[in-house]
Design a protein around this motif. Structure first.
Motif, short mmCIF file in Angstrom:
data_model
loop_
_atom_site.label_atom_id
_atom_site.label_comp_id
_atom_site.label_asym_id
_atom_site.label_seq_id
_atom_site.Cartn_x
_atom_site.Cartn_y
_atom_site.Cartn_z
N ALA A 41 59.74 81.72 32.49
CA ALA A 41 58.90 81.17 33.15
C ALA A 41 58.89 81.64 34.48
O ALA A 41 58.51 80.21 35.12
CB ALA A 41 58.55 79.94 31.63
N GLY A 42 57.71 81.94 34.43
CA GLY A 42 56.37 81.62 35.65
C GLY A 42 54.95 80.43 34.91
O GLY A 42 55.43 80.78 34.05
N VAL A 94 53.94 80.40 31.34
CA VAL A 94 53.82 78.42 30.78
C VAL A 94 52.64 78.53 30.19
O VAL A 94 52.35 77.86 29.46
CB VAL A 94 54.34 77.73 31.69
N VAL A 95 51.99 78.73 31.15
CA VAL A 95 50.44 78.71 30.80
C VAL A 95 50.49 80.20 29.05
O VAL A 95 49.92 79.22 28.16
CB VAL A 95 49.15 79.64 31.33
N ALA A 133 46.02 74.94 29.54
CA ALA A 133 46.50 74.57 28.68
C ALA A 133 47.46 73.80 27.94
O ALA A 133 48.69 73.54 27.59
CB ALA A 133 47.93 75.58 29.23
N ASP A 134 46.69 72.15 28.20
CA ASP A 134 46.67 71.10 27.67
C ASP A 134 48.34 70.52 28.72
O ASP A 134 48.98 70.12 28.16
CB ASP A 134 47.25 71.26 26.13
N LEU A 135 48.32 71.29 29.93
CA LEU A 135 49.61 70.41 30.55
C LEU A 135 49.10 70.33 31.51
O LEU A 135 49.34 70.13 32.78
CB LEU A 135 50.07 71.73 31.40
N CYS A 167 53.62 86.86 27.43
CA CYS A 167 54.45 85.65 25.65
C CYS A 167 55.81 86.36 25.18
O CYS A 167 54.93 85.74 23.43
CB CYS A 167 53.04 85.14 25.38
N ALA A 168 55.66 87.28 25.44
CA ALA A 168 56.41 88.28 24.40
C ALA A 168 58.56 87.88 24.44
O ALA A 168 58.83 87.86 25.85
CB ALA A 168 56.80 89.60 24.70
#
Length: 218
Positions: free
Chosen positions: A91-92, A96-97, A144-146, A39-40
């Protein structure tokens, strides 16, 4: 010895050819990353100084072009036409998560981008039809609300599948981009062997695709 694709001279030549094909000068400065499914988010100027482990780059107006590589993961290019600032995102499902897409939008905002004015395009990546996942990945997406991006068993096969394009588009909208400014209808890398590399289809023999964007004034 070794894979000639990894030679520095070959990498530089490939960057030059790609930059020219994208409408930039062959000698355009291009920043890229050591992609690690994180997430960097880093600034292009920092990526030029060292090969940084990260998965998104920002570049301000007048800065250099930024490039990410994929072979099924989702490439996302974001631009603010009003300020000229841009971002490139790899984004893999792990990225994404963990929120790499909203993190990139936040990074653009921090350098002065008007997020509501931003436009984004999602490039070629694996489609939900071909992206079979295990229950642990489905659970991570739900956490992750997805959950709406998880395709239940029986639709594309006996196992869960994940719609990463829908997930990224949802995250972009939640981060503040207007839905009409998000182009998220890319072709599938797995399905189109003639045009695209696919790690899931071809394994370690797969090459990589690249996505590049340059800020205004670059």
């Amino acid at each position: 010895e070794g894979d000639p694709r990894d030679l520095d001279a070959n990498i530089r030549e490939n960057h030059a050819r790609f930059a020219a094909a994208a409408g930039l000068a062959r000698d355009a400065t291009v920043a890229d990353l050591s992609q690690v499914h994180s997430c960097a988010v880093v600034r292009a100027i920092d990526a030029l100084a060292a090969r940084v482990p990260a998965d998104a780059l920002t570049s301000p107006r007048g800065g250099c072009a930024v490039l990410i590589r994929v072979a099924d993961c989702v490439p996302v290019l974001i631009a603010d036409p009003s300020s000229g600032h841009v971002a490139a995102v790899h984004a893999g499902w792990r990225g994404v998560v963990s929120g790499i897409v909203p993190a990139a939008v936040d990074a653009l905002r921090s350098i002065g981008a008007d997020v509501r004015a931003c436009v984004a395009v999602v490039g070629p990546c694996i489609s939900a039809k071909h992206f079979e996942i295990g229950p642990e990945v489905a659970e991570a997406l739900v956490a992750a609300d997805l959950g709406s991006c998880v395709v239940t068993p029986g639709v594309h096969g006996p196992k869960h599948h994940a719609d990463l394009v829908a997930a990224v588009a949802l995250q972009l909208a939640r981060a503040g981009l207007a839905r009409e400014s998000i182009d998220a209808a890319p072709p599938c890398t797995y399905a189109d062997r003639a045009r695209f590399f696919s790690y899931r289809r071809d394994g370690v023999a797969s090459g990589r695709l690249a996505a590049i964007i340059a800020p205004n004034g670059a």
